[in-house]
Write a protein that holds these residues in place. Structure first.
Motif, mmCIF file in Angstrom:
data_model
loop_
_atom_site.group_PDB
_atom_site.id
_atom_site.type_symbol
_atom_site.label_atom_id
_atom_site.label_comp_id
_atom_site.label_asym_id
_atom_site.label_seq_id
_atom_site.Cartn_x
_atom_site.Cartn_y
_atom_site.Cartn_z
ATOM 1 N N UNK A 159 11.197 84.461 -12.671
ATOM 2 C CA UNK A 159 12.609 84.066 -12.690
ATOM 3 C C UNK A 159 13.172 84.101 -14.109
ATOM 4 N N UNK A 160 12.368 83.680 -15.084
ATOM 5 C CA UNK A 160 12.802 83.746 -16.482
ATOM 6 C C UNK A 160 12.969 85.191 -16.930
ATOM 7 N N UNK A 161 12.072 86.059 -16.486
ATOM 8 C CA UNK A 161 12.185 87.478 -16.837
ATOM 9 C C UNK A 161 13.449 88.088 -16.247
ATOM 10 N N UNK A 162 13.907 87.548 -15.115
ATOM 11 C CA UNK A 162 15.132 88.042 -14.491
ATOM 12 C C UNK A 162 16.385 87.447 -15.125
ATOM 13 N N UNK A 163 16.196 86.547 -16.108
ATOM 14 C CA UNK A 163 17.336 86.018 -16.851
ATOM 15 C C UNK A 163 17.582 84.534 -16.743
ATOM 16 N N UNK A 164 16.868 83.848 -15.853
ATOM 17 C CA UNK A 164 17.055 82.400 -15.742
ATOM 18 C C UNK A 164 16.634 81.717 -17.038
ATOM 19 N N UNK A 165 17.457 80.790 -17.522
ATOM 20 C CA UNK A 165 17.185 80.106 -18.789
ATOM 21 C C UNK A 165 16.670 78.693 -18.526
ATOM 22 N N UNK A 166 15.368 78.465 -18.713
ATOM 23 C CA UNK A 166 14.817 77.130 -18.463
ATOM 24 C C UNK A 166 15.477 76.033 -19.288
ATOM 25 N N UNK A 167 15.830 76.322 -20.543
ATOM 26 C CA UNK A 167 16.427 75.288 -21.383
ATOM 27 C C UNK A 167 17.772 74.827 -20.824
ATOM 28 N N UNK A 168 18.623 75.769 -20.468
ATOM 29 C CA UNK A 168 19.948 75.439 -19.946
ATOM 30 C C UNK A 168 19.854 74.728 -18.604
ATOM 31 N N UNK A 169 19.031 75.247 -17.713
ATOM 32 C CA UNK A 169 18.930 74.669 -16.377
ATOM 33 C C UNK A 169 18.261 73.294 -16.400
ATOM 34 N N UNK A 170 17.269 73.112 -17.251
ATOM 35 C CA UNK A 170 16.618 71.804 -17.378
ATOM 36 C C UNK A 170 17.593 70.764 -17.910
ATOM 37 N N UNK A 171 18.409 71.157 -18.880
ATOM 38 C CA UNK A 171 19.422 70.247 -19.420
ATOM 39 C C UNK A 171 20.397 69.813 -18.326
ATOM 40 N N UNK A 172 20.889 70.770 -17.535
ATOM 41 C CA UNK A 172 21.868 70.469 -16.495
ATOM 42 C C UNK A 172 21.273 69.624 -15.371
ATOM 43 N N UNK A 173 20.029 69.898 -15.017
ATOM 44 C CA UNK A 173 19.421 69.246 -13.860
ATOM 45 C C UNK A 173 18.827 67.871 -14.160
ATOM 46 N N UNK A 174 18.234 67.729 -15.339
ATOM 47 C CA UNK A 174 17.431 66.532 -15.609
ATOM 48 C C UNK A 174 17.938 65.664 -16.761
ATOM 49 N N UNK A 175 18.836 66.181 -17.577
ATOM 50 C CA UNK A 175 19.246 65.424 -18.756
ATOM 51 C C UNK A 175 20.758 65.331 -18.914
ATOM 52 N N UNK A 176 21.484 65.460 -17.810
ATOM 53 C CA UNK A 176 22.931 65.295 -17.825
ATOM 54 C C UNK A 176 23.305 64.330 -16.710
ATOM 55 N N UNK A 177 23.919 63.203 -17.040
ATOM 56 C CA UNK A 177 24.268 62.189 -16.055
ATOM 57 C C UNK A 177 25.677 61.651 -16.327
#
Length: 314
Positions: free
Chosen positions: A175-193
């Motif tokens: 998924x990362x090779x296809x362009x998914x950015x773990x840093x951006x998605x982790x921030x949105x999912x787990x560290x934004x409230x």
């Protein structure tokens, strides 16, 4: 399953009630793949998409079942839906389809479609949808990759649950090779409230208590807690994990008073199985993470749950 998807001219994809990252990410990714094949695709969920997942492209296209009343599809697909009751109002549309397909990873799923692809050892339904997209011969787009990263990362607790195996990490790399950015998605999912979500979390933690000799923990949120913090039920996601992280705790409960019933999230450490416990109350899920609803006052619901947990620990 691949034949059913390929043969259908129109497809209805159904996410489960109380939608989480796996059902939404898997539904959106599979929907995009079927659209790439020229299918007429519609996405539905009985509950609104939580604000946490509103950043996902295409989430605004998921409509309530009422908006599709009377429509009949060649194929209806229940995505990450453990039993038909979890379809909510979409069940009528699902049952009306010419063919019904179930794609899921919950071990409590008995198979309620004409075609059932249920793989209990899969960490997330997103893992199955990734394989499905490959099987259909559809190139993995950036949008599909990000949707599936959301599915896999949320159902593995950001790759920290026991279901995070080598297959999960290989999928994340694809998924990362296809362009998914773990840093951006982790921030949105787990560290934004939101402030309301943080306030609700504080209420839950302030009332946390242990029982069963410190081997179990329980938190409760009343309708008043939601009203006073201006929070929604979707903001409770992840709160129960604070309780299971306590040293010595093997089973954790988060009970919340919503819509005239008590909704419960359950977590466990090995070797205890809260999926079976949830089934006692009409729910289901996985061994270490499950849920159920009880049509009782919160005090009575907590009493029944705590008794069941004590028996499980014994």
């Amino acid at each position: 399953m691949l034949r059913a998807l390929s043969d259908a001219g129109s497809a209805l994809l159904c996410a489960h009630i109380g939608p989480d990252g796996d059902t939404l990410g898997s539904t959106l990714a599979l929907g995009a793949a079927l659209q790439a094949l020229g299918k007429r695709v519609q996405l539905t969920c009985a509950d609104p998409v939580p604000a946490l997942y509103a950043f996902m492209p295409g989430s605004e296209k998921i409509v309530a079942p009422d908006g599709l009343a009377g429509e009949v599809f060649d194929l209806a697909i229940a995505v990450d839906v453990s039993d038909p009751a979890r379809l909510g109002g979409a069940r009528v549309l699902f049952d009306a389809a010419a063919k019904r397909l179930v794609i899921d990873h919950h071990p409590t799923n008995d198979g309620f479609g004409n075609v059932n692809w249920v793989v209990p050892h899969a960490a997330a339904t997103g893992m199955l949808v990734l394989a499905c997209i490959k099987g259909l011969g559809v190139p993995l787009s950036l949008e599909m990759a990000e949707h599936l990263y959301v599915a896999v990362s949320t159902d593995t607790g950001n790759f920290r649950f026991a279901n995070t195996d080598a297959a999960v990490l290989r999928a994340a790399a694809v998924l990362a090779e296809a362009g998914a950015r773990p840093d951006r998605l982790t921030e949105l999912l787990f560290y934004t409230r939101s402030l309301a979500g943080v306030a609700l979390r504080g209420r839950a933690l302030s009332g946390l208590r242990l029982f069963a000799g410190g081997r179990a923990a329980v938190m409760a949120l009343t309708a008043q807690d939601f009203a006073q913090t201006d929070a929604t039920d979707s903001m409770t996601e992840g709160i129960v994990n604070y309780a299971i992280e306590i040293t010595g705790v093997d089973v954790a409960i988060l009970a919340r008073e919503r819509d005239g019933e008590i909704k419960c999230s359950l977590r466990a450490r090995e070797p205890f199985d809260v999926g079976l416990l949830a089934q006692q109350f009409g729910g289901g899920g996985h061994a270490l993470a499950a849920g159920c609803s009880l049509p009782l006052p919160i005090r009575d619901a907590l009493g029944d749950l705590q008794h069941a947990v004590e028996e499980l620990l014994q």
